[in-house]
Design a protein around this motif. Sequence first.
Motif, PDB file in Angstrom:
ATOM      1  N   GLY A  61      34.640  46.622  43.642  1.00 28.88           N
ATOM      2  CA  GLY A  61      34.906  47.750  43.291  1.00 28.88           C
ATOM      3  C   GLY A  61      36.578  47.613  43.334  1.00 28.88           C
ATOM      4  O   GLY A  61      37.029  48.591  42.931  1.00 28.88           O
ATOM      5  N   ASP A  62      37.186  46.595  44.198  1.00 33.25           N
ATOM      6  CA  ASP A  62      38.474  46.835  44.480  1.00 33.25           C
ATOM      7  C   ASP A  62      39.274  46.323  43.044  1.00 33.25           C
ATOM      8  O   ASP A  62      40.526  46.682  43.142  1.00 33.25           O
ATOM      9  CB  ASP A  62      39.086  45.924  45.639  1.00 33.25           C
ATOM     10  N   VAL A  63      38.795  45.427  42.355  1.00 30.21           N
ATOM     11  CA  VAL A  63      39.552  44.839  41.485  1.00 30.21           C
ATOM     12  C   VAL A  63      39.382  45.860  40.378  1.00 30.21           C
ATOM     13  O   VAL A  63      38.489  46.447  39.681  1.00 30.21           O
ATOM     14  CB  VAL A  63      38.607  43.559  40.858  1.00 30.21           C
ATOM     15  N   PRO A  64      40.612  46.223  39.779  1.00 25.45           N
ATOM     16  CA  PRO A  64      40.942  47.292  38.703  1.00 25.45           C
ATOM     17  C   PRO A  64      39.935  46.584  37.286  1.00 25.45           C
ATOM     18  O   PRO A  64      39.908  45.472  37.036  1.00 25.45           O
ATOM     19  CB  PRO A  64      42.274  47.118  38.393  1.00 25.45           C
ATOM     20  N   ALA A  65      39.445  47.703  36.626  1.00 27.80           N
ATOM     21  CA  ALA A  65      38.516  47.076  35.573  1.00 27.80           C
ATOM     22  C   ALA A  65      39.345  46.488  34.529  1.00 27.80           C
ATOM     23  O   ALA A  65      38.893  45.519  34.003  1.00 27.80           O
ATOM     24  CB  ALA A  65      37.888  48.617  34.968  1.00 27.80           C
ATOM     25  N   ALA A  66      40.535  46.756  34.344  1.00 30.16           N
ATOM     26  CA  ALA A  66      41.209  45.982  33.265  1.00 30.16           C
ATOM     27  C   ALA A  66      41.534  44.638  33.579  1.00 30.16           C
ATOM     28  O   ALA A  66      41.263  43.626  32.781  1.00 30.16           O
ATOM     29  CB  ALA A  66      42.666  46.423  33.107  1.00 30.16           C
ATOM     30  N   LEU A  67      41.477  44.132  34.999  1.00 27.52           N
ATOM     31  CA  LEU A  67      41.589  42.820  35.442  1.00 27.52           C
ATOM     32  C   LEU A  67      40.164  42.214  35.190  1.00 27.52           C
ATOM     33  O   LEU A  67      39.898  41.101  35.007  1.00 27.52           O
ATOM     34  CB  LEU A  67      42.216  42.664  36.789  1.00 27.52           C
ATOM     35  N   ALA A  68      39.125  42.931  35.637  1.00 26.96           N
ATOM     36  CA  ALA A  68      37.823  42.534  35.794  1.00 26.96           C
ATOM     37  C   ALA A  68      37.269  42.021  34.435  1.00 26.96           C
ATOM     38  O   ALA A  68      36.407  41.188  34.264  1.00 26.96           O
ATOM     39  CB  ALA A  68      36.954  43.442  36.445  1.00 26.96           C
TER      40      ALA A  68
END
Length: 810
Positions: free
Chosen positions: A735-742
């Motif tokens: 959940g720490d990784v921003p969605a755009a990066l994930a």
Amino acid sequence: MAAALAERRITLYSAARRAPADLVRLDPGALRFSLGTSLGDLRIPVLVAPDARDIVQAAAVQLALLLSTQHRHFVPPEDRDRLLLHPMQATLPTAAPTLGPSGGGPDLRAAAQLAPALHPALTGGVVTAWMGPGGRGRSLTALFIEALRLAFAEMAGTRDREPTPALVALALFEELRGAEERIRDALPAGFGERQLRVATLCGLWVAAQTGVARVLREARRPDDDPLRAALDAILSPGALLGGRVPVAIGGATLYGCELPSNLPLVDELSQALGGGGDPDEATALAARGLAADDDLSRRAEQAVAVARLREALTAGVVSAERFGYGERVAELRDLLTAPLRLAAAAAEEGPRRNLVRLVEACAAPGGEPGQLLGRGARQLRDWKAREPAASAGLGREEARAAFARAAVALFADAALERFLAPARRALSHRTGAEAEGGAEREWEAGRLYRISVKGPILRDVVERPLGHLFADVKDFTRKTGLLGQAAMADFLRREFYLPVLIAAKRHYTGMQHLSDRGGVSVNNLLGDAISFSGNILALTELALDIRRQLASYSAQLAAAVRSARIAPEVAQIEALEAGVFLSFGPPPLVVTIEDEVFGTSRVAIAEKINESARGTARSSAARARADALLAAERASQGSPGLQHAWSVFVAPPAAIDLPPADEARAVELLRGGDLAGAMRAVAEPVRDALVTAARGERPGDIYNAGAAMSEEALEAFLEALGDERVVRRVALAAGDVPAALAARYWYGELPQRLVATFHPGGQLAELFRYAGRCAFKGLAPVAVWEICAPLGAPAELARALAARWYAGDR
């Protein structure tokens, strides 16, 4: 006195013969520093420093010149000018023309009294001048005293485990032996050279032994101390003179009498004592051999008779000198100090009558000198050609036994040398050319025993560890096959070596040996790799520079491929991918090897260099596991374009090591058709391996396509930063990784451990990610941290979360 020395050598041999290895035992575990991987190839690097070497050589040359001056009859006319023009002639001390001591304290007088008993030409007057104030022999004795005092002090620091005095004695003894060439240059040619050279070596032994005895007294070592015996054995007069033949032909009398070169039963005595035989039995064997040959027997008896006559006459002359009658006994003194002359005068009736008249004339003043010389005159009058020893009160059998004892002492010394051979071989005498930086650097680093007028012998050094960086190119062999070796060599030069070296130059401080912890130094350039050692901060920055350089080249190559501006063969090499790994540990030892054909070769050796090289490995199994997890994530997200965020992967090896017995049992059962039994045979080790893997306890293999460092190197880096950075240890959780990066990158199985460093203003400086524990071949498991690239997925993640990390969130 010479007979007492002979008995001492026999006593040393008797004590050592049952356990020769214990005479001087150099145990690697007791030594503060040694080389070699076993007792058999033990090497102890030692250096007699130039200041100490100069003392030894100057003492040797000065004594040789003093003896040449004292015995002018040995100097042929054509040699006189050469010796007179020797540079040291002008500083020679004045030697009194005395057979006995001419002054000095107890130690000096004892040395001057012992010297004529070892060699007729080595007079007490010469030894007094040489070992007295202003003489170089005094400096030689002082060298032994100071070096051994320091050795005893350093041995005490090891709780007497390391035999430091024995190491010093071994090194200095070799230096004494090495002075022989300089001695030859200071002596006349011909017969005299041989006699005076042996006399000079006897004098060196006297000076050294005087120093050893002084230190042993000061240290209050008991007579039965093994270290005392070891030092006595190491300082071998026979070995210093060169062994049996030089002793015989050089006129030495150190074993009690002159010994001929054609000694009887040479092979038998050598074999008996060399094999640890009883010296009393050897003495009896030699006496029987003499008795069986009348000619040998008579020569042996005459040698003993001459030795007893020499003792009597020497005592008389020394007494006369002490009472002020030196001039009266001058002619007799000259005869006694000329090798072989006394034996020749006593052997024939006419010369013997002349000698009797000379001795009686010298004894005329009476008193103690007269009484002592009178005994010599009586011995000469009673001399019988067939039984010469009877004049000294010895029967033929007693005389043969005395001669045999002297011979046994000589062979006992030779046997002691065989016992000492492993210890002498263990010393690796250095010149300073063996390692970069020379002997001084090796001594400063605590890797060299140095004997000098300035201590210590071995420095206690707290090593200042350094970083060790290794970078190598992926698929070097395949790329060489595609391009050809000439093209690949040029390619590496332009796109790998030169850019890396240019980056490294920014951290080069001009130092060679890394002793100041500053800068970096190139260790080795290999076919597809490069190794550096140096400052951990500089090398961490260099690792990042290499990552930037490779990324820049990869972008250029991709653009060239798209525009078809390069040959198809070059396009096949794809990106230039290199693994970089940074370790931290003791500085390397840089060895230089000189060869007349191949020139100078330079090799840097350090355990952590090996670790850094292992850290650049690319295990296909580790990459396959990472790719399998990525493929599963792609399927889960329905995102076939998902990419790895990281460049360093660690995974346990797929293979399971089976105990040899279990493997053999399983194979045997399978060959017999029992598949179920074979499976049961390996079930337990397979289960244990799976449990270990599930717990995460099993070190993995590494696939390094980026830059990484050991945890040891990371902690050293953080410590070296000091107040320059703010350090945050954080966890990257689900959940720490921003969605755009994930959606674009897969950041691996979470949570992930990260270390972020910030400039004091809050700007991110470096980012590190824990990759796992690796098992490097031949080394202990290593905790590996990826040095995250300042671009791509790690950089984007840092930009998104850096503020939270700096604020202390997670």
